[in-house]
Scaffold this active site. Structure first.
Site, PDB file in Angstrom:
ATOM      1  N   SER A  35       0.290 -11.402 -13.217  1.00  0.00           N
ATOM      2  CA  SER A  35      -0.663 -10.679 -12.552  1.00  0.00           C
ATOM      3  C   SER A  35      -1.065  -9.654 -13.643  1.00  0.00           C
ATOM      4  O   SER A  35      -1.835  -8.681 -13.911  1.00  0.00           O
ATOM      5  CB  SER A  35      -1.096 -10.298 -11.191  1.00  0.00           C
ATOM      6  OG  SER A  35      -0.469  -9.542 -10.901  1.00  0.00           O
ATOM      7  N   SER A 126       8.902   5.010  -3.997  1.00  0.00           N
ATOM      8  CA  SER A 126       7.822   5.973  -4.465  1.00  0.00           C
ATOM      9  C   SER A 126       8.175   7.400  -4.263  1.00  0.00           C
ATOM     10  O   SER A 126       8.088   6.897  -2.937  1.00  0.00           O
ATOM     11  CB  SER A 126       6.470   5.580  -4.856  1.00  0.00           C
ATOM     12  OG  SER A 126       5.887   6.544  -5.638  1.00  0.00           O
ATOM     13  N   TYR A 151      -2.527   2.762  -1.876  1.00  0.00           N
ATOM     14  CA  TYR A 151      -1.071   2.801  -3.166  1.00  0.00           C
ATOM     15  C   TYR A 151       0.684   3.212  -2.593  1.00  0.00           C
ATOM     16  O   TYR A 151       1.195   2.345  -1.839  1.00  0.00           O
ATOM     17  CB  TYR A 151      -1.140   2.723  -4.126  1.00  0.00           C
ATOM     18  CG  TYR A 151       0.466   3.037  -4.780  1.00  0.00           C
ATOM     19  CD1 TYR A 151       0.982   1.731  -5.442  1.00  0.00           C
ATOM     20  CD2 TYR A 151       0.906   4.192  -5.013  1.00  0.00           C
ATOM     21  CE1 TYR A 151       2.155   1.260  -5.488  1.00  0.00           C
ATOM     22  CE2 TYR A 151       2.550   4.599  -6.087  1.00  0.00           C
ATOM     23  CZ  TYR A 151       2.869   2.827  -6.017  1.00  0.00           C
ATOM     24  OH  TYR A 151       4.240   3.315  -6.469  1.00  0.00           O
ATOM     25  N   LYS A 155       3.290   1.514  -0.028  1.00  0.00           N
ATOM     26  CA  LYS A 155       5.298   2.174   0.255  1.00  0.00           C
ATOM     27  C   LYS A 155       5.723   2.785   1.244  1.00  0.00           C
ATOM     28  O   LYS A 155       6.899   2.239   1.882  1.00  0.00           O
ATOM     29  CB  LYS A 155       4.981   3.396  -0.985  1.00  0.00           C
ATOM     30  CG  LYS A 155       4.373   2.666  -2.500  1.00  0.00           C
ATOM     31  CD  LYS A 155       5.713   1.196  -2.360  1.00  0.00           C
ATOM     32  CE  LYS A 155       5.241   1.078  -3.875  1.00  0.00           C
ATOM     33  NZ  LYS A 155       5.621  -0.443  -4.028  1.00  0.00           N
TER      34      LYS A 155
END
Length: 338
Positions: A35, A126, A151, A155
């Site tokens: 993807s 991250s 996002y 995490k």
């Protein structure tokens, strides 16, 4: 050769980690749904290591497909989990995509690992989990701030899920909190391959340098930093890949001191956007056109790592410089455009 599953193994960091796993004597088995990657990366890996790794085109959001994979490959000694969407801006615009892709896939993989007598899991986390940290450099025990983007939130949630699962199962895990991965393999056979307009600084710089983009947008020059632009810790992707191999070896050898361990992966040095632009101009010999635009939602002012724990406990240290990162990224950009 011990087998390690690398999810998202045709992506930027995943592909470099597959190479380093091979160099360390492991056999990497790749899952990727293509993807946000290209099947051509498999050929690039093969040209570096001399053979094509086992590859399964599989979407980890498909629970039955994940179950089928682990039935077929029931002898993997560990999983390095990269497969996730990773653009801050896109996550703000399309949060549900990020929650589905980043959380569901993680849960389905962990469900299979809990069925094993022993399972080693490395999570691609991250520095976004720290949000805008209160002090620099950032240590692993810095407080987790409210996420600045969906996002970042995935995490944080991912880490919480892993901690909860490890308490009640055979799963041992290492959470690797990356700062900003950049660069490319020195062979220029693999590198960063963003689809569409890049969301990250480095590919935007190299694409502008080669003429694919008219100019680079610098998001904000009014930050409270020496030159007004945001500061990040840019780590060469090969150094980052090697850290995953060290972490996997630590788990396989039962050297971990806790069920779940956390390490920051960075260089320990912060570089501003303008400093990165200047370094690129130096290594490429090209003048880079850029313009200052407004700040971008979800961006933090400054983030760079305290790497003491990774250096001393994990036994890993970043070795490559920002200029070496830029030079390799530029070599890669020139190759794919030639």
């Amino acid at each position: 050769m011990k087998k390690v599953l690398v999810t998202g193994g045709l992506g930027f960091i995943g592909s470099h980690t597959v190479v380093e796993l091979h160099n360390a004597g492991y056999e990497a088995i790749i899952i990727d749904n293509l993807s946000n990657s290209s099947i051509d990366v498999l050929d690039g890996i093969a040209r570096i290591i001399g053979k094509k790794p086992v590859f399964e085109n599989l979407d980890l959001r498909d629970k039955s497909a994940v179950q089928g994979f682990f039935s077929k490959y029931n002898d993997v000694v560990g999983v390095i989990h990269f497969a996730a969407s990773k653009a801050v801006g896109e996550s703000v615009e399309n949060p549900l995509l990020y929650y589905e892709n980043n959380i569901n896939a993680l849960v389905y993989v962990l469900q299979e690992l809990t069925k094993m007598p022993s399972a080693n899991f490395i999570f691609s986390s991250s520095c976004t989990v720290y949000g805008q940290a209160e002090k620099m450099p950032i240590t692993e025990d810095a407080s987790i701030q409210p996420a600045a983007s969906p996002y970042g939130n995935t995490k944080q949630i991912g880490e919480e899920i892993i901690n909860d699962v490890a308490k009640v199962s055979s799963v041992k895990a290492i959470l690797l909190r990356y700062f900003n991965p950049v660069g490319a393999h020195p062979s220029a056979e693999i590198g960063e391959l963003p689809i569409g307009v890049p969301q990250n600084l480095m590919p935007f710089i190299t694409q502008t340098g080669i003429g694919l983009r008219e100019q680079l947008s610098v998001y904000g020059d009014d930050y409270p930093t020496p030159d007004g632009t945001a500061i990040r810790d840019y780590i060469h992707v090969v150094d980052l890949a090697k850290a995953h191999v060290v972490a996997m070896h630590r788990l396989v050898e039962n050297k971990n001191l806790e069920k779940v361990e956390t390490f920051n992966l960075g260089t320990g040095t912060g570089s501003s956007v303008l400093e990165v632009i200047n370094a690129f101009e130096k290594v490429s010999g090209k003048k880079l056109p850029y313009k200052i635009v407004g700040r971008r939602e979800g961006d933090v002012i400054s983030a760079y790592a305290n790497t003491d724990k990774a250096n001393q406990v994990l036994g890993w240290k970043a070795e490559l410089s920002l200029e070496e990162s830029l030079a390799s990224a530029w070599k890669w950009e020139q190759k794919i455009r030639s």
